[in-house]
Design a protein around this motif. Structure first.
Motif, PDB file in Angstrom:
ATOM      1  N   LEU A 258      26.074  13.343  21.583  1.00  0.00           N
ATOM      2  CA  LEU A 258      25.919  12.080  20.873  1.00  0.00           C
ATOM      3  C   LEU A 258      24.622  12.060  20.072  1.00  0.00           C
ATOM      4  O   LEU A 258      24.613  11.659  18.902  1.00  0.00           O
ATOM      5  CB  LEU A 258      25.958  10.898  21.851  1.00  0.00           C
ATOM      6  N   CYS A 259      23.552  12.493  20.663  1.00  0.00           N
ATOM      7  CA  CYS A 259      22.265  12.526  19.952  1.00  0.00           C
ATOM      8  C   CYS A 259      22.343  13.398  18.708  1.00  0.00           C
ATOM      9  O   CYS A 259      21.831  13.028  17.638  1.00  0.00           O
ATOM     10  CB  CYS A 259      21.157  13.019  20.882  1.00  0.00           C
ATOM     11  N   GLN A 260      22.991  14.538  18.810  1.00  0.00           N
ATOM     12  CA  GLN A 260      23.149  15.428  17.653  1.00  0.00           C
ATOM     13  C   GLN A 260      24.040  14.796  16.592  1.00  0.00           C
ATOM     14  O   GLN A 260      23.774  14.923  15.389  1.00  0.00           O
ATOM     15  CB  GLN A 260      23.713  16.775  18.087  1.00  0.00           C
ATOM     16  N   GLN A 261      25.107  14.122  17.027  1.00  0.00           N
ATOM     17  CA  GLN A 261      25.996  13.465  16.069  1.00  0.00           C
ATOM     18  C   GLN A 261      25.262  12.351  15.317  1.00  0.00           C
ATOM     19  O   GLN A 261      25.413  12.213  14.093  1.00  0.00           O
ATOM     20  CB  GLN A 261      27.231  12.902  16.784  1.00  0.00           C
ATOM     21  N   ILE A 262      24.492  11.569  16.025  1.00  0.00           N
ATOM     22  CA  ILE A 262      23.731  10.497  15.370  1.00  0.00           C
ATOM     23  C   ILE A 262      22.717  11.092  14.409  1.00  0.00           C
ATOM     24  O   ILE A 262      22.553  10.611  13.287  1.00  0.00           O
ATOM     25  CB  ILE A 262      23.089   9.561  16.415  1.00  0.00           C
ATOM     26  N   LYS A 263      22.069  12.149  14.798  1.00  0.00           N
ATOM     27  CA  LYS A 263      21.107  12.831  13.920  1.00  0.00           C
ATOM     28  C   LYS A 263      21.803  13.305  12.637  1.00  0.00           C
ATOM     29  O   LYS A 263      21.232  13.228  11.542  1.00  0.00           O
ATOM     30  CB  LYS A 263      20.481  14.015  14.674  1.00  0.00           C
ATOM     31  N   SER A 264      23.050  13.766  12.752  1.00  0.00           N
ATOM     32  CA  SER A 264      23.755  14.290  11.572  1.00  0.00           C
ATOM     33  C   SER A 264      24.064  13.204  10.541  1.00  0.00           C
ATOM     34  O   SER A 264      24.352  13.520   9.380  1.00  0.00           O
ATOM     35  CB  SER A 264      25.048  14.997  11.990  1.00  0.00           C
ATOM     36  N   LEU A 265      23.976  11.935  10.918  1.00  0.00           N
ATOM     37  CA  LEU A 265      24.232  10.849   9.972  1.00  0.00           C
ATOM     38  C   LEU A 265      23.208  10.828   8.839  1.00  0.00           C
ATOM     39  O   LEU A 265      23.471  10.270   7.767  1.00  0.00           O
ATOM     40  CB  LEU A 265      24.246   9.501  10.691  1.00  0.00           C
ATOM     41  N   GLU A 266      22.047  11.466   9.053  1.00  0.00           N
ATOM     42  CA  GLU A 266      21.000  11.450   8.035  1.00  0.00           C
ATOM     43  C   GLU A 266      21.402  12.168   6.755  1.00  0.00           C
ATOM     44  O   GLU A 266      20.821  11.927   5.701  1.00  0.00           O
ATOM     45  CB  GLU A 266      19.700  12.061   8.585  1.00  0.00           C
ATOM     46  N   SER A 267      22.393  13.023   6.829  1.00  0.00           N
ATOM     47  CA  SER A 267      22.795  13.779   5.644  1.00  0.00           C
ATOM     48  C   SER A 267      23.810  13.037   4.774  1.00  0.00           C
ATOM     49  O   SER A 267      24.146  13.501   3.683  1.00  0.00           O
ATOM     50  CB  SER A 267      23.377  15.133   6.055  1.00  0.00           C
ATOM     51  N   LEU A 268      24.290  11.897   5.228  1.00  0.00           N
ATOM     52  CA  LEU A 268      25.332  11.188   4.498  1.00  0.00           C
ATOM     53  C   LEU A 268      24.773  10.330   3.366  1.00  0.00           C
ATOM     54  O   LEU A 268      23.742   9.673   3.515  1.00  0.00           O
ATOM     55  CB  LEU A 268      26.135  10.297   5.451  1.00  0.00           C
ATOM     56  N   ARG A 269      25.475  10.363   2.245  1.00  0.00           N
ATOM     57  CA  ARG A 269      25.206   9.508   1.091  1.00  0.00           C
ATOM     58  C   ARG A 269      26.552   9.108   0.521  1.00  0.00           C
ATOM     59  O   ARG A 269      27.532   9.842   0.645  1.00  0.00           O
ATOM     60  CB  ARG A 269      24.431  10.245  -0.011  1.00  0.00           C
ATOM     61  N   PHE A 270      26.625   7.985  -0.150  1.00  0.00           N
ATOM     62  CA  PHE A 270      27.834   7.650  -0.887  1.00  0.00           C
ATOM     63  C   PHE A 270      27.905   8.584  -2.090  1.00  0.00           C
ATOM     64  O   PHE A 270      26.976   8.649  -2.893  1.00  0.00           O
ATOM     65  CB  PHE A 270      27.815   6.188  -1.354  1.00  0.00           C
TER      66      PHE A 270
ATOM     67  N   ARG B  59      24.307   3.963  -4.177  1.00  0.00           N
ATOM     68  CA  ARG B  59      23.964   5.367  -4.463  1.00  0.00           C
ATOM     69  C   ARG B  59      22.613   5.750  -3.844  1.00  0.00           C
ATOM     70  O   ARG B  59      22.355   6.913  -3.601  1.00  0.00           O
ATOM     71  CB  ARG B  59      23.904   5.619  -5.969  1.00  0.00           C
ATOM     72  N   THR B  60      21.772   4.765  -3.586  1.00  0.00           N
ATOM     73  CA  THR B  60      20.423   5.039  -3.062  1.00  0.00           C
ATOM     74  C   THR B  60      20.351   4.963  -1.538  1.00  0.00           C
ATOM     75  O   THR B  60      19.327   5.306  -0.951  1.00  0.00           O
ATOM     76  CB  THR B  60      19.396   4.043  -3.641  1.00  0.00           C
ATOM     77  N   VAL B  61      21.419   4.485  -0.918  1.00  0.00           N
ATOM     78  CA  VAL B  61      21.396   4.236   0.527  1.00  0.00           C
ATOM     79  C   VAL B  61      21.440   5.545   1.310  1.00  0.00           C
ATOM     80  O   VAL B  61      22.254   6.427   1.029  1.00  0.00           O
ATOM     81  CB  VAL B  61      22.578   3.341   0.948  1.00  0.00           C
ATOM     82  N   SER B  62      20.545   5.647   2.261  1.00  0.00           N
ATOM     83  CA  SER B  62      20.567   6.779   3.190  1.00  0.00           C
ATOM     84  C   SER B  62      20.105   6.299   4.559  1.00  0.00           C
ATOM     85  O   SER B  62      19.352   5.335   4.676  1.00  0.00           O
ATOM     86  CB  SER B  62      19.675   7.917   2.693  1.00  0.00           C
ATOM     87  N   LEU B  63      20.597   6.979   5.569  1.00  0.00           N
ATOM     88  CA  LEU B  63      20.228   6.653   6.946  1.00  0.00           C
ATOM     89  C   LEU B  63      19.136   7.606   7.408  1.00  0.00           C
ATOM     90  O   LEU B  63      19.095   8.766   6.998  1.00  0.00           O
ATOM     91  CB  LEU B  63      21.456   6.775   7.857  1.00  0.00           C
ATOM     92  N   ASN B  64      18.270   7.104   8.264  1.00  0.00           N
ATOM     93  CA  ASN B  64      17.185   7.912   8.808  1.00  0.00           C
ATOM     94  C   ASN B  64      17.141   7.686  10.323  1.00  0.00           C
ATOM     95  O   ASN B  64      16.306   6.935  10.826  1.00  0.00           O
ATOM     96  CB  ASN B  64      15.864   7.505   8.152  1.00  0.00           C
ATOM     97  N   PRO B  65      18.068   8.334  11.050  1.00  0.00           N
ATOM     98  CA  PRO B  65      18.158   8.077  12.488  1.00  0.00           C
ATOM     99  C   PRO B  65      16.882   8.391  13.266  1.00  0.00           C
ATOM    100  O   PRO B  65      16.625   7.745  14.285  1.00  0.00           O
ATOM    101  CB  PRO B  65      19.308   8.957  12.959  1.00  0.00           C
ATOM    102  N   ASP B  66      16.086   9.344  12.795  1.00  0.00           N
ATOM    103  CA  ASP B  66      14.839   9.654  13.509  1.00  0.00           C
ATOM    104  C   ASP B  66      13.929   8.428  13.577  1.00  0.00           C
ATOM    105  O   ASP B  66      13.220   8.229  14.564  1.00  0.00           O
ATOM    106  CB  ASP B  66      14.087  10.813  12.842  1.00  0.00           C
ATOM    107  N   LYS B  67      13.949   7.615  12.539  1.00  0.00           N
ATOM    108  CA  LYS B  67      13.105   6.416  12.494  1.00  0.00           C
ATOM    109  C   LYS B  67      13.853   5.144  12.869  1.00  0.00           C
ATOM    110  O   LYS B  67      13.252   4.187  13.333  1.00  0.00           O
ATOM    111  CB  LYS B  67      12.499   6.246  11.095  1.00  0.00           C
ATOM    112  N   GLU B  68      15.165   5.118  12.632  1.00  0.00           N
ATOM    113  CA  GLU B  68      15.909   3.870  12.751  1.00  0.00           C
ATOM    114  C   GLU B  68      16.704   3.733  14.046  1.00  0.00           C
ATOM    115  O   GLU B  68      17.154   2.631  14.362  1.00  0.00           O
ATOM    116  CB  GLU B  68      16.871   3.738  11.556  1.00  0.00           C
ATOM    117  N   ILE B  69      16.879   4.810  14.785  1.00  0.00           N
ATOM    118  CA  ILE B  69      17.675   4.763  16.013  1.00  0.00           C
ATOM    119  C   ILE B  69      16.833   5.195  17.209  1.00  0.00           C
ATOM    120  O   ILE B  69      16.146   6.218  17.159  1.00  0.00           O
ATOM    121  CB  ILE B  69      18.918   5.674  15.918  1.00  0.00           C
TER     122      ILE B  69
END
Length: 138
Positions: free
Chosen positions: A54-66, A90-100
């Motif tokens: 789960l931790c690895q999957q959440i971390k992988s969300l950082e690579s997603l962009r529309f 287009r500018t939205v990105s996730l940063n799980p290291d900081k946000e989760i």
């Protein structure tokens, strides 16, 4: 050990989430928020392997962009959100290291988790559906 991401697109969500995100962005941009995902099913806990996955999957969300293709698709389906919103997406990105933040409560071999998303509401709202999907995947 790297895992293959399960969530491969920010479109792996629902219409309600996308339209609510648009409303949040329009009316409450840059408003900080924090929300918790807690386990409400006490007999459903993860083991160490599932927790690591789960931790690895959440971390992988950082690579997603529309992508451009996804934006074009959204415009054909929910164009009423407006070009300004789609340009912002287009500018939205996730940063799980900081946000989760994941806090495990460990009892023997069982992990009960509290997951906190913290950041700008218009962005961190996008974690809800993917994290719930990932939790149910295991």
């Amino acid at each position: 050990m790297a895992v293959t991401p399960i969530i491969t697109s920010l479109l792996d969500t629902d219409l309600y989430k996308i339209t609510m995100q648009a409303a949040i962005h329009k009316h409450y941009p840059k408003v900080p928020c924090e929300f918790l995902l807690t386990n409400r099913t006490p007999n459903k806990k993860l083991n160490r392997k599932a927790y690591d996955w789960l931790c690895q999957q959440i971390k992988s969300l950082e690579s997603l962009r529309f992508t451009n293709e996804e934006i074009a698709y959204l415009k054909t389906k929910i164009g009423y959100l407006g070009d300004d919103h789609f340009e912002w997406l287009r500018t939205v990105s996730l940063n799980p290291d900081k946000e989760i933040k994941i806090v495990p409560e460990i009892s023997g071999d069982e992990y009960n988790l509290t997951i906190t998303a913290c950041g700008d509401w218009e962005v961190v709202t996008l974690y809800e559906i993917p994290i719930l999907s990932l939790l149910s995947e295991w």
